[in-house]
Motif scaffolding. Structure first.
Motif, PDB file in Angstrom:
ATOM      1  N   THR A  85       0.963  -1.125  -0.154  1.00  0.00           N
ATOM      2  CA  THR A  85       0.169   0.067   0.006  1.00  0.00           C
ATOM      3  C   THR A  85       0.939   1.137   0.003  1.00  0.00           C
ATOM      4  O   THR A  85       2.223   1.338   0.251  1.00  0.00           O
ATOM      5  N   GLU A  86       0.113   2.130  -0.439  1.00  0.00           N
ATOM      6  CA  GLU A  86       1.050   3.771  -0.326  1.00  0.00           C
ATOM      7  C   GLU A  86       1.340   4.217   0.936  1.00  0.00           C
ATOM      8  O   GLU A  86       0.545   3.809   2.023  1.00  0.00           O
ATOM      9  N   LYS A  87       1.957   5.196   1.327  1.00  0.00           N
ATOM     10  CA  LYS A  87       1.995   5.903   2.517  1.00  0.00           C
ATOM     11  C   LYS A  87       0.776   6.948   2.862  1.00  0.00           C
ATOM     12  O   LYS A  87       0.391   7.435   1.965  1.00  0.00           O
ATOM     13  N   SER A  88       0.578   6.678   4.249  1.00  0.00           N
ATOM     14  CA  SER A  88      -0.437   7.624   4.670  1.00  0.00           C
ATOM     15  C   SER A  88       0.319   8.991   5.417  1.00  0.00           C
ATOM     16  O   SER A  88       1.040   8.435   6.426  1.00  0.00           O
ATOM     17  N   ALA A  89       0.114   9.897   4.792  1.00  0.00           N
ATOM     18  CA  ALA A  89       0.462  11.135   5.532  1.00  0.00           C
ATOM     19  C   ALA A  89       0.386  11.228   7.025  1.00  0.00           C
ATOM     20  O   ALA A  89       1.033  11.769   7.814  1.00  0.00           O
ATOM     21  N   GLU A  90      -0.925  11.135   7.248  1.00  0.00           N
ATOM     22  CA  GLU A  90      -1.631  11.404   8.239  1.00  0.00           C
ATOM     23  C   GLU A  90      -1.099  10.378   9.368  1.00  0.00           C
ATOM     24  O   GLU A  90      -0.836  10.698  10.611  1.00  0.00           O
ATOM     25  N   ALA A  91      -0.769   9.073   8.852  1.00  0.00           N
ATOM     26  CA  ALA A  91      -0.600   7.938   9.975  1.00  0.00           C
ATOM     27  C   ALA A  91       1.052   8.054  10.189  1.00  0.00           C
ATOM     28  O   ALA A  91       1.361   8.377  11.181  1.00  0.00           O
ATOM     29  N   ALA A  92       1.858   8.405   9.075  1.00  0.00           N
ATOM     30  CA  ALA A  92       3.184   8.723   9.333  1.00  0.00           C
ATOM     31  C   ALA A  92       3.626  10.066  10.250  1.00  0.00           C
ATOM     32  O   ALA A  92       4.469  10.159  10.882  1.00  0.00           O
ATOM     33  N   ALA A  93       2.521  10.946  10.200  1.00  0.00           N
ATOM     34  CA  ALA A  93       2.733  12.231  11.066  1.00  0.00           C
ATOM     35  C   ALA A  93       2.631  11.941  12.317  1.00  0.00           C
ATOM     36  O   ALA A  93       3.109  12.448  13.265  1.00  0.00           O
ATOM     37  N   ALA A  94       1.967  10.608  12.884  1.00  0.00           N
ATOM     38  CA  ALA A  94       1.505  10.412  14.166  1.00  0.00           C
ATOM     39  C   ALA A  94       2.952   9.822  14.741  1.00  0.00           C
ATOM     40  O   ALA A  94       2.718   9.314  16.059  1.00  0.00           O
TER      41      ALA A  94
END
Length: 323
Positions: free
Chosen positions: A53-62
């Protein structure tokens, strides 16, 4: 070199919920499929072609900054001959199974490279305690006692099953049905806790307790079943269902929630309490649930019935052991 024992164990155990057989197309030593299924079967070879899957900016920011800068997610796993959860491919070294695939999806969503560390079950928690592992993805059930030390982000329902020799002629509906029986279970697991509680309940009621037996791996449990050294084996429902369908020598005689009566058990990504990672895991899991990659992984391993609609952080878990 591939171990013949490992290859045969994997092929046998991976004959899934609808009876898997060698695939009619492709290499039968690395692909198996249910009777009548069209299309590709289950790949048990080292070239997994995993769903990504692709990266989630929202998840990575956490993520905590230190983990984000490191660029890797260190994941503790316990891999044995337990398809479809965690086991080795036909090369005896490549980790495969639903737990590995889901952990890979979470790492993808966080923009990190998964770094899998294989240890025994009890050492999963040692690694979490020491900070060696960022997470454990190894069929870990949420329990109230574990919540004292760990944070959880759920990703699968947890059901347990009693497996007995085919034609045993008995069913397990509650504690009284295992009174005086010799039941095998994995040490340190939530199913062990349930069985210990049931044994105490039987003794309190004036019945015989449970004679609990322990073995090293699933093949030992199944050999003990066939030889009559144990009456039943209590383990994860996915493994039991796969083995019943494949070997044709055993049957499920009772199925229960991993959290006990009145509460649905949940399997979760597990991390050290208050280390700042659990919100990122939940966000990553919600991301892969929403984009459909999560459902594809569960379908691949025959576990669609254990899907969750959303990842929960620290939900109610298996009750504490009474003192």
């Amino acid at each position: 070199m591939t171990s013949r024992r490992t290859l045969l164990a994997a092929v046998a155990a991976l004959t899934a919920l609808g009876a898997l057989t060698a695939c009619g197309t492709g290499d039968p030593t690395t692909e198996i499929k249910p009777d009548g299924q069209k299309g590709p079967g289950v790949n048990i070879g080292p070239d997994q072609k995993r769903i990504r899957t692709e990266k989630s900016a929202e998840a990575a920011a956490a993520l905590p900054e230190a983990v984000r800068k490191r660029g890797t997610l260190v994941i503790g796993v316990s891999a044995g001959s337990s398809p479809p959860l965690g086991f080795y491919a036909t090369d005896d070294k490549t980790l495969i199974g639903v737990e590995t695939d889901l952990a890979t999806l979470v790492a993808d969503a966080l923009g990190l490279k998964p770094d899998f560390q294989v240890v025994s079950w009890e050492n999963l928690f040692v690694g979490l305690d020491s900070g060696k592992f960022d997470a454990a993805f190894s069929n870990v059930t949420v329990t109230e006692e574990r919540k004292d030390k760990y944070d959880f982000a759920t990703y699968r329902l947890d059901d347990l099953a009693f497996e007995a020799k085919k034609g045993a002629g008995w069913k397990v509906r509650g504690p009284e049905d295992v009174s005086g029986k010799r039941i095998a279970v994995g040490s340190g697991t939530n199913q062990e806790k349930i069985l210990v509680d049931w044994s105490k309940e039987n003794e309190k009621a004036g019945r015989k307790g449970v004679d609990i037996a322990y073995f090293q791996n699933s093949t030992d449990y199944y050999l003990a079943l066939q030889s009559g050294r144990i009456d039943a084996y209590l383990g994860p429902n996915p493994s039991a269902a796969y083995h019943v369908a494949s070997a044709g020598q055993t049957e499920v005689i009772g199925k229960f929630s991993g959290a006990g009566v009145g509460l649905q058990g949940k399997i979760a990504a597990t991390t050290k309490k208050d280390n700042g990672l659990v919100k990122a895991y939940a966000a990553a899991l919600d991301h892969v649930i929403e984009n459909g990659s999560y459902a594809k992984v569960l379908e691949r391993w025959g576990l669609s019935t254990e899907a969750v609609e959303k990842s929960e952080i620290n939900p109610p878990g298996l009750p504490r052991t009474a003192n």
